[in-house]
Design an enzyme around this catalytic site. Structure first.
Site, PDB file in Angstrom:
ATOM      1  N   ASN A 180     -14.381  15.583  19.828  1.00  0.00           N
ATOM      2  CA  ASN A 180     -15.070  14.411  20.356  1.00  0.00           C
ATOM      3  C   ASN A 180     -15.381  14.653  21.831  1.00  0.00           C
ATOM      4  OD1 ASN A 180     -12.753  13.713  21.909  1.00  0.00           O
ATOM      5  ND2 ASN A 180     -11.955  12.412  20.271  1.00  0.00           N
ATOM      6  N   ALA A 202     -20.330   5.723  18.581  1.00  0.00           N
ATOM      7  CA  ALA A 202     -21.523   4.985  18.159  1.00  0.00           C
ATOM      8  C   ALA A 202     -22.818   5.670  18.593  1.00  0.00           C
ATOM      9  CB  ALA A 202     -21.475   3.567  18.720  1.00  0.00           C
ATOM     10  N   GLY A 204     -23.533   8.797  18.088  1.00  0.00           N
ATOM     11  CA  GLY A 204     -23.879   9.906  17.215  1.00  0.00           C
ATOM     12  C   GLY A 204     -23.138  11.185  17.529  1.00  0.00           C
ATOM     13  N   ASP A 232     -12.302  12.442  10.998  1.00  0.00           N
ATOM     14  CA  ASP A 232     -11.897  13.357   9.931  1.00  0.00           C
ATOM     15  C   ASP A 232     -12.958  13.448   8.841  1.00  0.00           C
ATOM     16  OD1 ASP A 232      -9.476  13.940  11.193  1.00  0.00           O
ATOM     17  OD2 ASP A 232      -8.482  12.210  10.286  1.00  0.00           O
TER      18      ASP A 232
END
Length: 279
Positions: A180, A202, A204, A232
């Site tokens: 991330n 949010a 993308g 995941d």
């Protein structure tokens, strides 16, 4: 247009019981907040990814470890119910791993993982075929993930979470590394990686090759219940799609769609449609 068929996947990773408390807002340091329902659900990044991949339509086996206890048997049955081959999972003397999770009203979470049996994960005696993808995470001993560099002849994907420094050998070998945006910032050596997927919640996700962005896809707008399993599901979906030879844009779009579907459910192992349904 019909997409190429999904190939087989082996997930090497963690298996936990998730203890999840729902609260209006997450507590600050030293603060106590009153919560709502407490849920016990199947979890662990590895198990979540294996269950997601099977529900997305792939043939999946799981390499991991649980305790020889009631929670371990529950986790094994949960994976079998999702369609995962649990034959390579070790039943050890340590208790099954546990994750303590707090989720607020917007679906944001805080997670503490107690690895327990996950410390016993081993790939001894496991044969990896050249035609299968292998997906690992960092909730298991790092030396096991590093051992995949030599053990895996085919497509190797690594979800570098929780974030930590990665060896040059692992970065050079991995066909795909998934993080991330926070993890991406904490692992600067990913700038040299062959292919990196970065998720932005949010907003993308993007694919980067050797530091250059080559694709970016927006996330569908959905009502968020819990974000615990979204990453995941994204990892499983993207690994399957890229391994199968889907285009970068289609692979990202399907992974973002599946991840968005996941946040509408409270469980880290949500029900899902087949992967091509998310295009």
């Amino acid at each position: 247009m019909d997409q190429p068929k999904l190939g087989p996947l082996t997930v090497v990773g963690s298996i936990n019981v998730d203890l999840t408390a729902s609260v209006d807002r997450l507590p600050s340091a030293g603060e106590t907040v009153l919560g709502g329902a407490l849920r016990r659900l199947p979890g662990g990044k590895g198990a979540n990814q294996a269950a997601a991949a099977a529900r997305l339509g792939a043939v999946v086996r799981m390499v991991g470890a649980v305790g020889d206890d009631s929670d371990g048997q529950w986790m094994l049955q949960s994976l079998r119910d999702a369609g995962v081959d649990t034959g390579p999972i070790w039943l050890g003397d340590a208790a099954t791993g546990t994750a303590l999770i707090t989720v607020d009203g917007q679906g944001e979470n805080q997670i503490v993982v107690c690895p327990a049996a996950n410390a016993d994960v081993s790939i001894d005696g496991i044969d990896f075929g050249p035609g299968e993808a292998v997906l690992a995470q960092l909730e298991i001993p790092f030396e096991i993930v590093e051992a995949l560099v030599e053990a895996v002849p085919g497509f190797l994907a690594v979800n570098a979470a929780p974030a930590r420094a990665l060896s040059a050998a692992l970065i050079a070998r991995a066909d795909l590394i998934i993080v991330n945006e926070s993890e991406f910032a904490l692992i600067p050596e990913l700038a040299t990686a062959r292919m990196v997927a970065v998720t932005y919640g949010a907003n993308g996700a993007a694919l980067r090759e050797h530091g250059r962005e080559v694709a970016h896809v927006a996330a569908p707008s959905v009502r968020v219940v819990s974000s615990v399993g979204a990453g995941d599901v994204f990892c499983a979906a993207l690994t399957l799609a890229l391994h199968a030879g889907w285009s970068r844009e289609d692979a990202l779009r399907a992974a973002c769609g599946a991840g968005a579907d996941a946040v509408t459910h409270p469980s880290g192992q949500p029900p899902l449609r087949r992967l091509d349904a998310y295009l």
